[in-house]
Scaffold this motif. Structure first.
Motif, PDB file in Angstrom:
ATOM      1  N   LEU A   1       0.812  -1.218   0.000  1.00 58.95           N
ATOM      2  CA  LEU A   1       0.000   0.000   0.000  1.00 58.95           C
ATOM      3  C   LEU A   1       0.847   1.270   0.000  1.00 58.95           C
TER       4      LEU A   1
ATOM      5  N   ASN B   1      -0.316   4.981   1.134  1.00 65.29           N
ATOM      6  CA  ASN B   1      -1.735   4.815   1.431  1.00 65.29           C
ATOM      7  C   ASN B   1      -1.970   4.005   2.700  1.00 65.29           C
TER       8      ASN B   1
ATOM      9  N   ARG C   1      -2.275   6.438   5.547  1.00 65.53           N
ATOM     10  CA  ARG C   1      -3.554   7.145   5.450  1.00 65.53           C
ATOM     11  C   ARG C   1      -4.691   6.267   5.945  1.00 65.53           C
TER      12      ARG C   1
END
Length: 198
Positions: free
Chosen positions: A142, A145, A148
């Motif tokens: 990921l 991300n 996040r």
């Protein structure tokens, strides 16, 4: 204490509340309404582990006294987060089994009767996503991300508090205690973020 033994100790201590709950259920020690008690306690355990997980980074960064520190706790944060998910799923399962009797046709009526459930569902879905993506391989896959996504743990904390707050009937004790915990732990992070921007 070596890392392996700390992992084992953390696992056993984290599992202890559930073990006690199973034992108390089997020995009829949960009072006149054991189903309600199981739902209530698994909900409390979920919130306790949520707060413990949120507290790891502040403890690591803020508590430093000579040879006493909490840096060692950082490597166990993922396990603590997974136990948050474990108790959240136990809480949801207990509600579905003991309150609804697995009669999903009652679920819509329960949403009207217990609107605080609306805050539970997205929180549990997010916890499941965080659990699935908690491995190192998912972290690499990921990339940026990943952070996040895992920042949604803060949103989960707020949703969990709203879930508790909306259930208040007489005593605000749990809502106040949990609310202060969430406010302090998220407030610390907000201060750090503002300091970085300054």
């Amino acid at each position: 204490m070596p890392v392996t033994w700390r992992r084992i100790a953390t696992f056993l201590l984290s599992l202890a509340p559930f073990t006690w709950l199973v034992w108390a259920t089997l020995t009829n020690q949960l009072g006149a309404d054991p189903a309600k008690t199981i739902v209530l306690l698994t909900g409390h355990y979920t919130f306790y582990f949520l707060l413990i997980t949120l507290a790891v980074t502040p403890l690591r960064r803020l508590v430093k006294f000579r040879h006493f520190h909490f840096r060692w706790l950082q490597i166990h944060r993922r396990m603590l987060g997974l136990f948050t998910l474990f108790y959240a799923l136990a809480h949801m399962t207990a509600f579905l089994v003991f309150i609804l009797g697995l009669d999903f046709t009652l679920f819509a009526a329960e949403l009207v009767k217990r609107p605080y459930i609306l805050f539970t569902l997205p929180a549990i879905v997010l916890l499941i996503l965080l659990g699935i993506t908690s491995t190192k391989s998912m972290m690499r896959r990921l990339g940026k991300n990943w952070q996040r996504l895992h920042n949604s743990f803060y949103l989960i904390a707020v949703l969990a508090w709203l879930h508790v707050f909306m259930q208040v009937r007489s005593s605000y004790q749990d809502a106040v205690v949990f609310g202060i915990g969430v406010a302090v732990l998220l407030g610390i992070r907000l201060c750090w973020k503002l300091q970085r921007k300054a």
